[in-house]
Each structure stands twice: as structure tokens, then as C-alpha cells.
Design a protein around this motif. Structure first.
Motif, PDB file in Angstrom:
ATOM      1  N   ALA A  15      -2.919  16.453   9.852  1.00  0.00           N
ATOM      2  CA  ALA A  15      -1.646  16.142  10.503  1.00  0.00           C
ATOM      3  C   ALA A  15      -1.584  14.677  10.915  1.00  0.00           C
ATOM      4  N   ALA A  16      -2.654  14.187  11.527  1.00  0.00           N
ATOM      5  CA  ALA A  16      -2.673  12.791  11.974  1.00  0.00           C
ATOM      6  C   ALA A  16      -2.645  11.843  10.790  1.00  0.00           C
ATOM      7  N   GLY A  17      -3.362  12.187   9.730  1.00  0.00           N
ATOM      8  CA  GLY A  17      -3.393  11.328   8.549  1.00  0.00           C
ATOM      9  C   GLY A  17      -2.012  11.147   7.956  1.00  0.00           C
ATOM     10  N   ARG A  18      -1.256  12.237   7.868  1.00  0.00           N
ATOM     11  CA  ARG A  18       0.099  12.150   7.323  1.00  0.00           C
ATOM     12  C   ARG A  18       0.995  11.294   8.220  1.00  0.00           C
ATOM     13  N   LEU A  19       0.849  11.452   9.540  1.00  0.00           N
ATOM     14  CA  LEU A  19       1.663  10.661  10.470  1.00  0.00           C
ATOM     15  C   LEU A  19       1.290   9.182  10.408  1.00  0.00           C
ATOM     16  N   ARG A 116      -1.086   6.339   0.703  1.00  0.00           N
ATOM     17  CA  ARG A 116      -0.225   5.531   1.574  1.00  0.00           C
ATOM     18  C   ARG A 116      -1.000   4.973   2.762  1.00  0.00           C
ATOM     19  N   LEU A 117      -1.892   5.806   3.314  1.00  0.00           N
ATOM     20  CA  LEU A 117      -2.684   5.355   4.462  1.00  0.00           C
ATOM     21  C   LEU A 117      -3.678   4.275   4.049  1.00  0.00           C
ATOM     22  N   LEU A 118      -4.297   4.427   2.879  1.00  0.00           N
ATOM     23  CA  LEU A 118      -5.229   3.410   2.388  1.00  0.00           C
ATOM     24  C   LEU A 118      -4.504   2.088   2.163  1.00  0.00           C
ATOM     25  N   GLU A 121      -3.924   0.507   5.480  1.00  0.00           N
ATOM     26  CA  GLU A 121      -5.171  -0.044   6.034  1.00  0.00           C
ATOM     27  C   GLU A 121      -5.544  -1.358   5.376  1.00  0.00           C
ATOM     28  N   THR A 122      -5.290  -1.503   4.084  1.00  0.00           N
ATOM     29  CA  THR A 122      -5.601  -2.770   3.410  1.00  0.00           C
ATOM     30  C   THR A 122      -4.616  -3.866   3.782  1.00  0.00           C
ATOM     31  N   GLU A 123      -3.395  -3.463   4.148  1.00  0.00           N
ATOM     32  CA  GLU A 123      -2.396  -4.459   4.530  1.00  0.00           C
ATOM     33  C   GLU A 123      -2.537  -4.885   5.987  1.00  0.00           C
ATOM     34  N   TYR A 175       1.489   2.224  -9.486  1.00  0.00           N
ATOM     35  CA  TYR A 175       2.601   3.127  -9.780  1.00  0.00           C
ATOM     36  C   TYR A 175       2.752   4.186  -8.689  1.00  0.00           C
ATOM     37  N   ALA A 176       1.621   4.730  -8.229  1.00  0.00           N
ATOM     38  CA  ALA A 176       1.672   5.742  -7.175  1.00  0.00           C
ATOM     39  C   ALA A 176       2.012   5.108  -5.831  1.00  0.00           C
TER      40      ALA A 176
END
Length: 223
Positions: A15-19, A116-118, A121-123, A175-176
């Protein structure tokens, strides 16, 4: 085989990861996470000490979930290089398989929010950035670098090889990571198996040409 029931900590991580994949760290509250996971607010401190601990646990879980991708590519590379010797066609086959596996992993429904989370994090790096680099990104880059070095005769630790590996991996993932842009540009309503096959084909051909293996475009094995 019956589906394994998620534990409370697993539900909180999911849940937290998606948020966190949708909004910055400070824009997501612990109360919101607890509600989305269906747990009491105190469960976060019980399992992870605090929100920072939960955030770190998310990245540890992502790295663990991506282990099959790393292991699969390592085994494939070892087998290909052992069989290849100086067979450039075998190198082309590995590149095809590499592109296919990375693209498939990036588009997997269970991986989408993780990608999306990765990207976030890189940005906007946090303390988890180094964890991500050492646990996953560096390993994938190094595996690809070994092959690129074999093809070119360069050192796998050279700047040229590192930059090439970074460019190829970025190409496979973009692409993803930019799905809405791709759909708008291509006029696709969605990206399904047919579209993914087209993405893999054109990406593989671009990579092969970039490493001077363009003669094998159209005659590579499916990854």
C-alpha cells in the motif's frame, strides 16, 4: 496451489509503495498508509519503527522481488559466453534475451508501481538510492557491461562501457516509464502483448545496431 495470504507488513509495504510511487514521501501520511493497508496506525511503528523505516523496507522488498531478473540474466550470460567463444550471433541472441526480459519485467502488472517508485527515487534520491544501486541497478549494468566489453574489446569498467550499458538499460525501460507519452504518440489505447512485442523488436534492433551487430537484426532468437 492456494494463494499465500499477505501479512500485515506485506500489506503495508504494498500500500505504501503504491502511494509513494504517486506522490513524494512528505505528501503521504502514515494515517493514509494504514488506511490503505487495512491496519491500525500503530502497526507502522510496530513493524517498521516509523515511516522512514517503512520506506526503506519497500526498497528491500523491491530488490528481493527483482532477484529472479538478476539471477536469470546472470545465468543466461554465463551460458551464452561459455557457448559463444567468438560467435557474434550468440552475443546478438543474448542482447535479444536481455531486452526481452527487461521490457517484460518493466511492463509486468505487479511491477508497474515499483517502476514508478524507482524512477522517483533516481530523480529525487533519498538514503534508499544507494541501496537500490548496490542491490539491483549496479548488478544489471555490470552484467550487460561484461557482454559489451566482450563485443568491443574494451574493459568492462571503462567509462565507455558504463555509459553504453546505462544507455541500453534506459532505452529498455523508457517505454514503461513513459507509457502515457508512448500511447499518445503511437495512438495506442493501451499497451498489451502485441504492443510490447513491437517495442521489444524495435529496441533490440536499435541496440544491435549500436554495438555493431546490426547484421543480426531479424534473425535473433526470441528472448
Amino acid at each position: 496451489m492456494p494463494e499465500t495470504k499477505q501479512t500485515a507488513s506485506d500489506r503495508m509495504i504494498e500500500a505504501a509503495g503504491r502511494l509513494f510511487s504517486e506522490r513524494p514521501f512528505d505528501a503521504v501520511s502514515t494515517r493514509e498508509i494504514a488506511s490503505a493497508a487495512g491496519v491500525n496506525l500503530s502497526a507502522i511503528s510496530y513493524h517498521f519503527q516509523n515511516k522512514d523505516g517503512l520506506y526503506r523496507a519497500i526498497f528491500k522488498k523491491i530488490i528481493l522481488d527483482l532477484k529472479p531478473v538478476r539471477v536469470g540474466l546472470a545465468i543466461l550470460l554465463e551460458n551464452q559466453l561459455t557457448a559463444a567463444r567468438d560467435d557474434r550471433k550468440a552475443y546478438a541472441d543474448f542482447i535479444s534475451a536481455f531486452v526481452s526480459r527487461v521490457v517484460d519485467s518493466a511492463f509486468s502488472p505487479s511491477t508497474r508501481w515499483k517502476m514508478r517508485l524507482l524512477k522517483r527515487e533516481t530523480e529525487m534520491p533519498t538514503d534508499c538510492f544507494q541501496l537500490l544501486m548496490e542491490g539491483h541497478v549496479d548488478i544489471i549494468h555490470d552484467l550487460l557491461g561484461i557482454l559489451l566489453a566482450k563485443i568491443s574489446g574494451e574493459s568492462p569498467t571503462s567509462e565507455k562501457i558504463k555509459l553504453e550499458a546505462n544507455a541500453i538499460l534506459s532505452l529498455c525501460l523508457q517505454y514503461a516509464l513513459n507509457e502515457e507519452l508512448v500511447k499518445a504518440r503511437m495512438g495506442w489505447s493501451s499497451i498489451g502483448s502485441s504492443e510490447i512485442q513491437k517495442i521489444k523488436k524495435i529496441t533490440t534492433e536499435m541496440v544491435l545496431r549500436s554495438v555493431n551487430l546490426g547484421e543480426y537484426c531479424g534473425q535473433i532468437k526470441e528472448g
